[in-house]
Design an enzyme around this catalytic site. Structure first.
Site, mmCIF file in Angstrom:
data_model
loop_
_atom_site.group_PDB
_atom_site.id
_atom_site.type_symbol
_atom_site.label_atom_id
_atom_site.label_comp_id
_atom_site.label_asym_id
_atom_site.label_seq_id
_atom_site.Cartn_x
_atom_site.Cartn_y
_atom_site.Cartn_z
ATOM 1 N N GLY A 127 1.655 1.842 13.305
ATOM 2 C CA GLY A 127 0.829 0.663 13.593
ATOM 3 C C GLY A 127 1.290 -0.111 14.809
ATOM 4 O O GLY A 127 0.524 -0.323 15.760
ATOM 5 N N GLY A 170 8.519 1.460 9.197
ATOM 6 C CA GLY A 170 7.992 1.328 7.844
ATOM 7 C C GLY A 170 8.500 2.387 6.884
ATOM 8 O O GLY A 170 8.567 2.159 5.676
ATOM 9 N N GLU A 171 8.840 3.549 7.390
ATOM 10 C CA GLU A 171 9.111 4.660 6.490
ATOM 11 C C GLU A 171 10.523 5.224 6.545
ATOM 12 O O GLU A 171 10.991 5.824 5.572
ATOM 13 C CB GLU A 171 8.057 5.754 6.715
ATOM 14 C CG GLU A 171 6.720 5.274 6.181
ATOM 15 C CD GLU A 171 5.520 6.057 6.664
ATOM 16 O OE1 GLU A 171 4.996 6.849 5.896
ATOM 17 O OE2 GLU A 171 5.101 5.855 7.820
ATOM 18 N N GLY A 200 0.828 -1.206 0.000
ATOM 19 C CA GLY A 200 0.000 0.000 0.000
ATOM 20 C C GLY A 200 0.859 1.252 0.000
ATOM 21 O O GLY A 200 0.668 2.153 -0.792
ATOM 22 N N ARG A 211 13.800 -0.691 20.003
ATOM 23 C CA ARG A 211 13.940 -2.140 20.058
ATOM 24 C C ARG A 211 13.273 -2.764 18.828
ATOM 25 O O ARG A 211 12.151 -2.396 18.477
ATOM 26 C CB ARG A 211 13.266 -2.637 21.323
ATOM 27 C CG ARG A 211 13.760 -3.972 21.788
ATOM 28 C CD ARG A 211 12.870 -4.408 22.927
ATOM 29 N NE ARG A 211 13.480 -4.168 24.225
ATOM 30 C CZ ARG A 211 12.784 -4.231 25.358
ATOM 31 N NH1 ARG A 211 11.490 -4.456 25.339
ATOM 32 N NH2 ARG A 211 13.383 -4.051 26.515
ATOM 33 N N GLY A 238 1.841 -6.331 4.436
ATOM 34 C CA GLY A 238 3.130 -6.918 4.108
ATOM 35 C C GLY A 238 4.191 -6.535 5.121
ATOM 36 O O GLY A 238 5.353 -6.912 5.004
ATOM 37 N N THR A 239 3.778 -5.790 6.134
ATOM 38 C CA THR A 239 4.712 -5.234 7.106
ATOM 39 C C THR A 239 5.089 -6.218 8.200
ATOM 40 O O THR A 239 6.112 -6.045 8.851
ATOM 41 C CB THR A 239 4.071 -4.009 7.765
ATOM 42 O OG1 THR A 239 2.722 -4.361 8.110
ATOM 43 C CG2 THR A 239 4.027 -2.838 6.808
ATOM 44 N N LYS A 264 10.215 1.978 17.764
ATOM 45 C CA LYS A 264 9.934 3.299 17.187
ATOM 46 C C LYS A 264 9.168 3.314 15.869
ATOM 47 O O LYS A 264 8.792 4.381 15.412
ATOM 48 C CB LYS A 264 11.249 4.044 16.982
ATOM 49 C CG LYS A 264 11.869 4.584 18.272
ATOM 50 C CD LYS A 264 13.153 5.310 17.950
ATOM 51 C CE LYS A 264 13.699 6.066 19.153
ATOM 52 N NZ LYS A 264 15.000 6.686 18.821
ATOM 53 N N GLY A 265 8.972 2.200 15.225
ATOM 54 C CA GLY A 265 8.306 2.263 13.916
ATOM 55 C C GLY A 265 9.345 2.309 12.809
ATOM 56 O O GLY A 265 10.272 3.126 12.843
HETATM 57 MO MO1 MOS Z 1 2.554 5.544 5.131
HETATM 58 S S1 MOS Z 1 2.644 6.838 3.516
HETATM 59 O O1 MOS Z 1 2.024 6.670 6.308
HETATM 60 O O2 MOS Z 1 1.296 4.443 4.729
#
Ligand code: MOS
Length: 699
Positions: free
Chosen positions: A509, A661-662, A241, A585, A467-468, A658-659
């Protein structure tokens, strides 16, 4: 401070729970949902960039065998809300951009639907359009806020005065303009929906490809005037996505409209790859005017970024490109501004790290240029500008390990021995570096339900796994919060039947849903002890999780690139790409690595390949398919490696995470540009770095 979990399952590289289903092809995606007797939709799109539809002749379409219905703006149902103009499909005869939805055919097969859609004759009252962004566009305006609720402009001190100061003591100033291209999200799974409207029960079921079943449902309810109880959204698996499924787009509303026109009959609508270039959002092109001033030792005296970008005429999306430069480095004088042109173009939207991704391009190339002017190592220049506290808020960092990332990356990459324009046969070789950053965000609402049944713990939350790895890591978090074996925990996600969950967006998330799961697990133990009875059940909300507002929470990283540029052809190769990250972590090293190198790959792709070639004369992306919109593949990089520090952050959440994905896509393109410059002496300031931009400057 939060009460950090004792990591047992956390930290294990467990394989994806959904992996086997995906490999075997048995994980069902939205459009493949097995339903009885489905009908198929194909949209009709506007072929002018601005104007009015004066007539639609659907006779040829309806005459085709197998056509069930044709909907147009002249006969479609009236929506309850047209406030969001992107969602107000078939509500007016106005055309605001080329490719806009102006009709839909529903037929027995997708082939007939497509043929019928092609045979609809549309006449327009065409008007002159404006679809060309320019730094001096006369319509530039200041949006009220930019994405994620940030201030549009910020200022501290006096940048102009610092820039005007003569370069006394050997200090330097730098003024440069950088630009990033228009980019389109291209997840493998196109935007797709299966929809069923039960007219008797007044109930809508949507199998939709989405990054958030609850936000998706909320948008549909608003548009169609339905109650939440009248709609169920199901989405167990998403084929990518990257933000383009973080908010629904017009195709979802069109699918629902089609379903309501054929009560009792499930309808399917999958956008084609080409349609995605009009309808699924995109990243605006950005123009970034940068100013830097530094003393002779490289300490910044001023940093300013003035951003120009576009939005659509019907709906505003203001990419927060100037935001990361606000907090990245220390400087007494700082400024950031955003100006938009509202054009006759499709609606821009989220694409992996909106704001931080383009916003770490200009500044991180400018830092490299500054280092060169000063004769300083670009790693050292960044180290010298480390802010003690967040320059924007004055808050201490929850943890900031940028310097450790830079140093560790330099060590691993062999930075000290870096070649600068060294020639190896036909190839010029150079290394580049840039920083990465992404804020650590938590959404305000999410609830998890936890039940003990048949000797197993069952956690339910409407979370999304695009997919994360959510299917895999949420059990790890729940198991550690309960103090049980991860194999004893089942998690159920991707359905509005489960408690409300926030969007899988902003790398929030895990932080959000994980926090809700920890609250639920701790409450479960408090109430039911170590040996619960069958059926014991409790829920937990993220708003009950400890929240720290006293610190500035960000993840940081450093990316290193080796570029080799062919001295005769300008062809660019990237044999090595290394990212070192401080992301708190890491819950699952296997899925985390995948996220980080995925982001880095998209960053490399942005640097060298991706470019939605815009034709302003017709208001359309010329290369609107994967044959011509080039995306990095395996062969475009030699080694790609992501590593992380053993980082301890007690302020962010109970997982200490901390996240991720980006952050991987931020800074990458700058590091590539900086490496190409080191190899060739050619400074490319406008992405992508293609050989035509490099070739004229080669030695
Ligand atoms: Mo990311 S662009 O906040 O799904």
């Amino acid at each position: 401070m939060t009460d950090l979990l004792e990591p047992r399952a956390i930290g294990q590289g467990l394989v994806r729970r959904d992996g086997e289903l995906k490999v075997r092809g048995t994980a069902t995606y939205a459009v493949e949902t097995p339903v009885e007797n489905p009908a198929y939709c194909h949209p009709v799109q506007a072929t002018v960039a601005r104007g009015r539809v004066t007539a639609m002749d659907t006779a040829a379409a309806t005459a085709l065998d197998g056509v069930l219905a044709v909907l147009t703006p002249f006969d479609a149902e009236r929506l309850a809300s047209t406030e969001d103009a992107e969602y107000a499909v078939l509500q007016s005869d106005e055309v605001a951009f080329r490719g806009q939805l102006i009709g839909v055919v529903i037929a027995e097969t997708s082939e007939v639907a497509r043929q019928a859609a092609d045979s609809v004759r549309v006449t327009y009252d065409e008007q002159e359009h404006d679809a060309e962004l320019a730094v001096d566009h006369p319509g530039l305006y200041k949006p009220e806020k930019v994405n994620a609720g940030h201030e549009t402009d910020t200022a501290e001190g006096d940048v102009a005065a610092a820039m005007a100061t003569p370069q006394r003591d050997g200090g330097v100033t730098l003024e440069r303009t950088y630009s990033t291209a228009m980019y389109h999200n291209n997840p493998l799974e196109p935007h797709a929906t299966t929809a069923l409207w039960d007219a008797d029960a007044q109930f809508l079921t949507l199998w939709d490809s989405t990054q958030g079943v609850h936000p998706d449902r909320a948008a549909v309810c608003e548009v169609f005037g339905l109650e939440q109880e009248q709609v169920r959204v199901v989405c167990p698996y998403v084929g990518g996505g990257f933000g383009s499924k973080g908010t629904p787009h017009a195709n979802v509303m069109l699918a629902v409209m089609a379903a309501r026109a054929l009560p009792g009959r499930p309808v399917k609508l999958a956008l084609t790859r080409q349609q995605m270039f009009f309808l699924a959002g995109y990243r605006t092109p950005t123009i970034q005017q940068m100013q830097l001033a530094a003393d002779r030792r490289g300490r910044l005296q001023a940093i300013a970024i003035d951003v120009v970008e576009q939005t659509s005429r019907i709906k505003e999306f203001a990419e927060q490109t100037g935001v990361p430069a606000r907090m990245m480095y220390a400087s007494p004088n700082r400024r950031s501004t955003h100006r938009l042109a509202a054009l006759d173009v499709p609606v821009p939207s989220w694409m992996r790290a909106p704001g931080e991704c383009p916003g770490m391009f200009g500044p991180e190339v400018a830092m490299d240029e500054l280092a060169e002017e000063l004769g300083l190592d670009p790693v050292e220049l960044r180290v010298r500008n480390e802010p003690e506290v967040d320059p924007e808020t004055g808050k201490p960092w929850s943890s900031r390990n940028l310097v450790r990332c830079l140093r560790e990356g330099a060590e691993r990459f062999g930075w000290a021995e870096r070649p600068r324009g060294r020639r190896e046969g036909d190839w010029l070789v150079g290394y580049g570096v840039a920083s990465s950053v992404y804020p650590t965000m938590r959404q305000a609402t999410s609830t998890a339900n936890l039940r003990y049944a048949d000797g197993r713990y069952v956690a339910e939350i409407g979370a999304a796994d695009l997919g994360t790895g959510a299917w895999t890591i949420l059990p790890q978090i729940t198991a550690d919060a309960l103090g049980v074996d991860v194999g004893d925990v089942d998690v159920r996600i991707g359905d509005t039947q489960y408690p409300t969950a926030s969007v899988a967006g902003g790398s929030s998330g895990t932080n959000t849903w994980g926090s809700a799961l920890v609250v639920a697990a701790r409450a479960f133990r408090d109430k039911f002890g170590g040996s619960p009875d069958d059926g014991d059940e409790i829920s937990g909300d993220v708003d009950q999780a400890a929240k720290d507002d006293a610190h500035a929470p960000y993840a940081f990283g450093a990316q290193f690139v080796e570029a080799r540029v062919n001295a005769d052809t300008g062809e660019i190769r990237v044999p090595r790409l290394l990212g070192v990250f401080g992301v708190g972590r890491v819950i699952n090293p296997r899925t985390a690595r995948s996220q980080l190198i995925g982001g880095m790959t998209m960053g490399l792709s942005m640097a060298l390949h991706e470019n939605s070639v815009w034709d302003p004369r017709i208001g359309q992306v010329a290369n609107h398919d994967l044959a011509e919109y080039h995306i990095t593949v395996n062969a475009d990089v030699g080694e790609i490696e992501a590593v992380w520090l053993d980082e301890h952050d007690p302020y962010v959440n109970a997982m200490g995470s901390k996240g991720i994905g980006e952050i991987g896509i931020t800074g990458t393109a700058a590091a590539v540009v900086n490496a190409v410059h080191a190899a060739t002496g050619v400074r490319v300031r406008d992405l992508p770095v293609t050989l035509d931009k490099v070739l004229p400057g080669l030695p």
